[in-house]
Design a protein around this motif. Structure first.
Motif, PDB file in Angstrom:
ATOM      1  N   SER A 141       0.806  -1.109  -0.079  1.00 50.88           N
ATOM      2  CA  SER A 141      -0.004  -0.181  -0.022  1.00 50.88           C
ATOM      3  C   SER A 141       0.839   1.229  -0.042  1.00 50.88           C
ATOM      4  O   SER A 141       0.658   2.329  -0.725  1.00 50.88           O
ATOM      5  CB  SER A 141      -0.913   0.103   1.078  1.00 50.88           C
ATOM      6  N   LEU A 142       1.757   1.243   0.926  1.00 51.31           N
ATOM      7  CA  LEU A 142       2.557   2.478   0.911  1.00 51.31           C
ATOM      8  C   LEU A 142       3.725   2.564  -0.266  1.00 51.31           C
ATOM      9  O   LEU A 142       3.775   3.750  -0.806  1.00 51.31           O
ATOM     10  CB  LEU A 142       3.847   2.309   1.986  1.00 51.31           C
ATOM     11  N   ALA A 143       4.142   1.655  -0.998  1.00 49.15           N
ATOM     12  CA  ALA A 143       4.618   1.661  -2.106  1.00 49.15           C
ATOM     13  C   ALA A 143       4.047   2.069  -3.398  1.00 49.15           C
ATOM     14  O   ALA A 143       4.321   2.878  -4.187  1.00 49.15           O
ATOM     15  CB  ALA A 143       5.398   0.227  -2.638  1.00 49.15           C
ATOM     16  N   THR A 144       2.691   1.762  -3.240  1.00 43.32           N
ATOM     17  CA  THR A 144       1.676   1.938  -4.386  1.00 43.32           C
ATOM     18  C   THR A 144       1.416   3.580  -4.428  1.00 43.32           C
ATOM     19  O   THR A 144       1.389   4.231  -5.329  1.00 43.32           O
ATOM     20  CB  THR A 144       0.298   1.254  -4.219  1.00 43.32           C
ATOM     21  N   TYR A 145       1.309   4.182  -3.082  1.00 41.22           N
ATOM     22  CA  TYR A 145       1.021   5.526  -3.025  1.00 41.22           C
ATOM     23  C   TYR A 145       2.280   6.182  -3.319  1.00 41.22           C
ATOM     24  O   TYR A 145       2.199   7.161  -3.965  1.00 41.22           O
ATOM     25  CB  TYR A 145       0.649   5.884  -1.374  1.00 41.22           C
ATOM     26  N   LEU A 146       3.409   5.701  -3.034  1.00 38.48           N
ATOM     27  CA  LEU A 146       4.753   6.223  -3.357  1.00 38.48           C
ATOM     28  C   LEU A 146       5.141   6.572  -4.938  1.00 38.48           C
ATOM     29  O   LEU A 146       5.421   7.268  -5.568  1.00 38.48           O
ATOM     30  CB  LEU A 146       6.030   5.653  -2.781  1.00 38.48           C
ATOM     31  N   LEU A 147       4.678   5.193  -5.763  1.00 39.94           N
ATOM     32  CA  LEU A 147       5.127   5.128  -6.940  1.00 39.94           C
ATOM     33  C   LEU A 147       3.900   5.359  -7.893  1.00 39.94           C
ATOM     34  O   LEU A 147       4.327   5.390  -9.128  1.00 39.94           O
ATOM     35  CB  LEU A 147       5.369   3.651  -7.487  1.00 39.94           C
ATOM     36  N   LEU A 148       2.712   5.481  -7.470  1.00 37.48           N
ATOM     37  CA  LEU A 148       1.423   5.903  -8.509  1.00 37.48           C
ATOM     38  C   LEU A 148       1.788   7.077  -9.140  1.00 37.48           C
ATOM     39  O   LEU A 148       1.517   7.135 -10.307  1.00 37.48           O
ATOM     40  CB  LEU A 148       0.434   6.137  -7.487  1.00 37.48           C
ATOM     41  N   PRO A 149       2.408   8.161  -8.913  1.00 39.33           N
ATOM     42  CA  PRO A 149       2.586   9.577  -9.721  1.00 39.33           C
ATOM     43  C   PRO A 149       3.359   8.974 -10.932  1.00 39.33           C
ATOM     44  O   PRO A 149       3.189   9.553 -12.001  1.00 39.33           O
ATOM     45  CB  PRO A 149       3.031  10.458  -8.851  1.00 39.33           C
ATOM     46  N   LEU A 150       4.457   8.267 -10.535  1.00 37.61           N
ATOM     47  CA  LEU A 150       5.268   7.908 -11.536  1.00 37.61           C
ATOM     48  C   LEU A 150       4.584   6.954 -12.610  1.00 37.61           C
ATOM     49  O   LEU A 150       4.983   6.995 -13.969  1.00 37.61           O
ATOM     50  CB  LEU A 150       6.604   7.283 -11.308  1.00 37.61           C
ATOM     51  N   ALA A 151       3.989   5.953 -12.175  1.00 41.82           N
ATOM     52  CA  ALA A 151       3.267   5.308 -12.939  1.00 41.82           C
ATOM     53  C   ALA A 151       1.921   5.877 -13.976  1.00 41.82           C
ATOM     54  O   ALA A 151       1.960   5.485 -14.988  1.00 41.82           O
ATOM     55  CB  ALA A 151       2.411   4.017 -12.018  1.00 41.82           C
ATOM     56  N   GLU A 152       1.263   6.689 -13.332  1.00 36.16           N
ATOM     57  CA  GLU A 152       0.649   7.480 -14.027  1.00 36.16           C
ATOM     58  C   GLU A 152       1.157   8.387 -15.291  1.00 36.16           C
ATOM     59  O   GLU A 152       0.557   8.554 -16.384  1.00 36.16           O
ATOM     60  CB  GLU A 152      -0.366   8.461 -13.164  1.00 36.16           C
ATOM     61  N   ALA A 153       2.249   8.915 -14.914  1.00 35.12           N
ATOM     62  CA  ALA A 153       3.126   9.607 -15.917  1.00 35.12           C
ATOM     63  C   ALA A 153       3.408   8.520 -17.073  1.00 35.12           C
ATOM     64  O   ALA A 153       3.666   9.069 -18.226  1.00 35.12           O
ATOM     65  CB  ALA A 153       4.205  10.017 -15.407  1.00 35.12           C
TER      66      ALA A 153
END
Length: 427
Positions: A383-395
């Motif tokens: 969950s924490l990693a998803t929140y952390l990497l979600l902006p990069l994934a959306e980009a």
């Protein structure tokens, strides 16, 4: 001889050999003798009280005092020679007087020891004797007539002694005045010291006989106690084979009996040991008289064999019985302790097996908990990693579901490796 230092006990030990010489008695004469003993714990008595009692008698006659640590003393009191001796358990007074009265064994002869003085004795009279010493007549029938008149026939002991130098007689009865009577008829020409030895040995026979027979009372008391313990001990020994009965309870009861037997042993050991020593002295004193039979009558040795030896055998029997019963209790206690140890070992074995099972269950539970902990930690880590990497994934135009799917195996592997490393470091 080259000077050499003496051991500090050399002279006292040599002097002890000459400490109690036999009296020298001219015939006719008589002797008054008694022994005093405290009823309880006599070997630990106050010996200063014995000395004070002696000094009170000496001061009445103006006689010299003995040294402070003296265990024997001789003095002149009135017309008699006094001999005082202090022994382990008792004190003896002997008065040797010249001549004999017309009345044989006159109680007035004992007045050499004043009644008010004897009443203050630090103890109780355990033995008392009047000894009458006469010249042996040429006609021995006169001796027979006198001893038949003076003594009780059923217990009379009479014999020639010391190579037929004298005839001794006594019935070992206590007369109304509280004295035991002995008569000695001495052959003319017998030495004064030989007469003194005979008189002294008769007094010693009576004293040590009385002291040794104190053990008989203890033996009877002990036998009564042992009669009560014997069936209880036998029942406990029989119960040892009963598997339905707890060994620890039986051992507790057995230890109580063993403790009481040990207490009895401590209480009676000194008296039984003293009885054996006194018995040996009595037998030795009778033996050195070198008796031969007079007119077919029983000798002192035969009297002792018939009347005295059974008492001593009773004492020895009680002593052996106590030792044997204490030994039985000790052996039974050892067997019970062995049985208790075996039972406890079995209980400990079962306890260890139970602990092993519990430890195994705990280990399994631990492994289960570790697996669950990996899942739980991974859930929060993903969950924490998803929140952390979600902006990069959306980009990068990655959907959130794809990012989560990629992170789950990577995070779980990392968490599992971390937990394993921690567990390895703890072990």
């Amino acid at each position: 001889m080259t000077p050499i230092e003496d051991h500090p006990l050399r002279y006292p030990l040599v002097n002890e050999l000459h400490a109690r010489p036999f009296p020298s008695l001219d015939v006719p004469c008589h002797a008054v003798y008694f022994a005093v003993k405290q009823p309880l714990d006599a070997h630990n008595r106050d010996r200063d009280a014995d000395r004070a009692h002696l000094l009170a008698l000496l001061d009445r006659h103006g006689a010299a005092h003995p040294p402070e640590d003296a265990t024997h003393h001789g003095a002149r009191i009135g017309r008699c020679d006094l001999k005082w001796e202090s022994h382990t358990e008792f004190v003896t007074y002997s008065a040797f007087c010249k001549g004999v009265g017309e009345r044989a064994f006159n109680p007035a002869e004992a007045d050499i020891f004043p009644a008010d003085w004897t009443a203050q004795a630090p103890g109780k009279r355990i033995a008392g004797c009047l000894v009458r010493v006469e010249t042996m007549p040429e006609d021995l029938s006169e001796v027979t007539a006198k001893i038949e008149d003076w003594f009780v026939a059923e217990s009379l002991a009479t014999s020639w002694v010391i190579d037929e130098a004298a005839i001794i007689a006594g019935d070992f009865k206590i007369d109304p005045a509280g004295q035991m009577r002995f008569a000695i008829f001495v052959r003319p020409g017998t030495g004064a010291r030989r007469v003194g030895r005979i008189v002294q040995r008769l007094c010693e026979i009576e004293t040590y006989r009385a002291m040794s027979m104190l053990g008989l009372g203890r033996a009877r008391e002990l036998n009564a106690r042992l009669n009560a313990f014997d069936p209880a001990l036998s029942a406990l020994v029989a119960a040892m084979s009963d598997k339905g009965r707890r060994a620890e309870g039986t051992l507790h009861e057995l230890l109580e009996i063993a403790a009481e037997l040990e207490a009895l042993s401590v209480r009676h050991t000194f008296r039984f040991g003293a009885t054996g020593a006194y018995e040996a002295i009595v037998n030795q004193r009778v033996e050195v008289l070198r008796e031969t039979r007079f007119n077919g009558r029983q000798t002192f040795g035969e009297f002792m064999m018939r009347r005295y030896d059974p008492a001593m055998r009773t004492v020895k029997s009680a002593e052996r019985r106590l030792e044997q019963m204490a030994g039985r209790a000790e052996r039974a206690g050892e067997l019970l302790r062995t049985r208790v140890d075996v039972e406890r070992s079995a209980q400990n074995q079962k306890l260890l097996e139970s602990m092993d099972r519990r430890a195994d269950l705990a280990l399994r539970l631990q492994h289960t908990v570790e697996g669950l902990s990996v899942v739980a930690i991974s859930y929060y880590a993903v969950s924490l990693a998803t929140y952390l990497l979600l902006p990069l994934a959306e980009a990068s135009h990655w959907p959130k579901s794809a990012l989560t799917a990629v992170l789950v195996p990577v995070v779980m592997l990392g968490v599992w490796l971390m937990v394993r490393r921690i567990r390895k470091a703890m072990h």
